[in-house]
Design an enzyme around this catalytic site. Structure first.
Site, PDB file in Angstrom:
ATOM      1  N   THR A 391       8.338  -0.091  -1.955  1.00 47.17           N
ATOM      2  CA  THR A 391       8.105  -0.857  -0.741  1.00 47.17           C
ATOM      3  C   THR A 391       9.621  -1.609  -0.703  1.00 47.17           C
ATOM      4  O   THR A 391      10.438  -1.585  -1.556  1.00 47.17           O
ATOM      5  CB  THR A 391       7.036  -1.936  -1.044  1.00 47.17           C
ATOM      6  OG1 THR A 391       5.811  -1.183  -1.286  1.00 47.17           O
ATOM      7  CG2 THR A 391       6.722  -2.837  -0.018  1.00 47.17           C
ATOM      8  N   GLN A 430      -0.427   6.038   3.038  1.00 50.49           N
ATOM      9  CA  GLN A 430      -1.284   4.772   2.491  1.00 50.49           C
ATOM     10  C   GLN A 430      -2.686   4.913   2.422  1.00 50.49           C
ATOM     11  O   GLN A 430      -3.620   4.230   1.907  1.00 50.49           O
ATOM     12  CB  GLN A 430      -1.053   3.569   3.681  1.00 50.49           C
ATOM     13  CG  GLN A 430       0.397   3.086   3.453  1.00 50.49           C
ATOM     14  CD  GLN A 430       0.613   2.348   2.362  1.00 50.49           C
ATOM     15  OE1 GLN A 430      -0.465   2.277   1.226  1.00 50.49           O
ATOM     16  NE2 GLN A 430       1.768   1.908   1.837  1.00 50.49           N
ATOM     17  N   GLY A 483       7.101  -3.206  -5.108  1.00 48.48           N
ATOM     18  CA  GLY A 483       6.541  -3.082  -6.452  1.00 48.48           C
ATOM     19  C   GLY A 483       5.174  -2.912  -6.665  1.00 48.48           C
ATOM     20  O   GLY A 483       4.543  -3.158  -7.756  1.00 48.48           O
TER      21      GLY A 483
END
Length: 579
Positions: A391, A430, A483
């Site tokens: 990210t 996602q 993370g």
């Protein structure tokens, strides 16, 4: 000979004088000094504006927008689109994320939710093998792509909160130029493209976007042009978000979905909506923590952990084994609740007030022993799917005191690895972060979060945790990190380092980090941690595992009329600039 003797005598006199008398310091070395000589790490300092991102080129783009009179929102738009070009593993048009915005004019905070949504045609069965287990291959398949939110999120934030001084096209022009004219590839990008070459070249359109025509990779110093992406950016610059969700780009997305068995259709794109929400707020030692509401799990979980930590004298303890032990225990308790209760509030009632209640936190704090560790297996809860660490976050403050904390993602590094033909746009993965085994008969694996089960139109739970900390109702700290699940604990430690331990923002950034997420019952620690601390934590019952570095915070602290910034050294090419 006489001249040499005189010079030597003068030099000796100066040297002896310097040793005998302390050097006069040019600054008062108090806690409020601009330059603190007692600190090992020093922040970037600015006065009128500051940009902190994971990519130097994008930081320069954002700072130029501020210098042109643009606002923090204006700069955020320019940075987000620039990152889609220069940081392709995480910066994106085909992903989504969360933004916190503090408006100085009205002294209000806004949460902008542009998280991806599940398309109408996808089901949990697309992610399970015949024997009911999670299909690892599905995580990077066409099935895994959610309806992207980034373009809509940036456009909506600019429409509502932009300064009005710069046009939408002006904000996208730097990204267009970077894609069309190219930018110089650094060692990091060259290395990661080479590492992932076998996977990324499985898709012809991805191979054409990130590798040379002869199939070879880009080396450091080469110029990478992305002409298809430049075309897409021009479409969006001219037509706004509608160009992505209804125009030619949308048609190309749907065509590829139909060709490869994906699930995003034209109606899914047309129906996508950005949500402007009320942020979560909670006090911590006289400061106000402003966090993102669900489906971000970061705001509620960070506040819950800080509420627990507030019951311990960690300022007095310093960064000792006692502090780290209590932090680890607070992480366990909060992550068990996170997995059980956090979900898309449009589909599930989320007890946010209960999760962030200070009296409840006092009760949880009372269960923590200073000499022994909670058995994670005894904590009731349901586990969330781990997210990819690739990210990216950026923080921006402008001359008027407006502040943006923004985290957005493709999920895995380079998302699902699929570029939409003719657009240069990488897709997210996602949908695989839903708990696809929840409620499925015969599904096998760990206890999955029922609240985060896959449903059409739903937004998956995310660890993305943009944070703004207020002091006297004005921004004091703007921070966030990539993370995966580690984001939450990384950001919590940043807040504690600044508030509890009174570190400058660079010192806070450079401290070694820990992570516990309840299941597995392991306290992860970064390389280089003090070995004596290891032993003391083990004596308290912590199961220590040394892992890789955690996060890449991009942070700005506002104090005494100045801006102090720091980019995390854990990722190469990150940059903070102020003026």
């Amino acid at each position: 000979m006489q001249i040499k003797t005189i010079i030597a005598s003068v030099f000796l006199s100066f040297t002896v004088h310097s040793i005998a008398k302390p050097i006069e310091q040019p600054y008062n070395l108090s806690q409020t000094s601009i330059a603190r000589y007692q600190d090992v790490f020093h922040p970037v300092i600015g006065q009128l504006g500051m940009v902190s991102t994971q990519n130097q080129i994008a930081t320069e783009v954002g700072l130029n927008i501020l210098k042109q009179g643009g606002s923090a929102i204006d700069a955020s738009v320019a940075v987000a689109f620039a990152l889609s070009v220069t940081l392709p593993r995480a910066g994106n048009l085909g992903g989504g994320g969360f933004m916190l915005y503090h408006s100085a004019d009205v002294a209000k905070n806004y949460a902008i939710d542009y998280r991806e949504t599940a398309p109408s045609g996808v089901t949990a069965q697309h992610f399970l093998t015949a024997d009911g287990k999670k299909d690892r291959v599905s995580a990077t398949s066409w099935h895994a792509a959610g309806v992207p939110g980034t373009v809509a999120g940036m456009y909506k934030s600019w429409q509502i909160f932009g300064s009005g001084k710069l046009t939408w096209k002006q904000l996208l022009q730097p990204a267009i130029d970077l894609a069309e004219q190219g930018f110089i590839v650094n060692y990091d990008l060259a290395q990661i493209l080479e590492t992932k070459k076998d996977w990324l070249t499985e898709s012809n359109s991805t191979a054409r976007s990130f590798y040379k025509s002869d199939g070879s990779g880009y080396r450091k110093g080469d110029v990478l042009k992305q002409l298809d992406l430049a075309w897409s950016l021009k479409q969006i610059a001219s037509g706004g978000a509608a160009a992505f969700y209804q125009g030619e780009i949308a048609e190309k997305i749907v065509a590829d979905m139909e060709k490869h068995g994906g699930h995003i259709d034209i109606q899914d794109l047309a129906n996508y909506q950005v949500k402007i929400k009320q942020p979560l707020n909670s006090g911590y030692h006289g400061y106000i923590i402003v966090g993102m509401p669900p489906p971000s799990s970061g705001g509620a979980t960070i506040i819950q952990m800080l509420n627990i930590l507030e019951n311990f004298p960690i300022r007095q303890w310093g960064r000792s084994s006692s502090t780290l032990h209590v932090m680890a225990e607070a992480m366990k308790l909060s992550f068990a609740d996170r997995g059980t209760y956090i979900a898309d509030p449009d589909f599930n009632e989320v007890p946010v007030n209960w999760l962030t209640d200070k009296q409840r936190a006092q009760g949880l704090a009372a269960t923590i022993s200073l000499d022994s560790s909670i058995n994670a297996a005894e904590l009731k809860g349901q586990r969330l799917i781990d997210e990819g660490p690739s990210t990216t976050h950026f923080s921006i403050v402008d001359r008027h005191g407006n502040a943006v904390s923004n985290t957005y993602t493709l999920g895995y590094s380079f998302g699902n690895g699929k570029v939409i033909e003719g657009t240069g746009i990488l897709l997210n993965n996602q949908i695989h972060t839903f708990s696809v085994r929840a409620g499925i008969e015969g599904a096998k694996g760990f206890i999955a979060s029922k609240a985060n089960k896959l449903e059409a139109g739903k937004r998956p739970v995310s660890s993305q945790s943009p944070i703004i900390v207020l002091k006297d109702n004005k921004p004091f700290l703007v921070t966030g990190s990539p993370g995966g699940s580690r984001i939450i604990n990384v950001v919590t430690q940043m807040i504690s380092n600044v508030i509890d331990h009174e570190m400058n923002i660079a010192e806070a950034t450079n401290q070694r980090r820990i992570h516990h997420q309840w299941i597995p019952d392991l306290l992860e620690v970064e390389p280089g941690f003090n070995r004596d601390t290891f032993e003391l934590l083990k004596q308290k019952g912590q199961k220590i595992k040394e892992t890789y570095t955690m996060g890449s915070t991009q942070s700005i602290l506002i104090k005494d009329g100045l801006l102090f910034g720091s980019s995390d050294p854990r990722r190469p090419n990150a940059s903070t600039l102020g003026y």
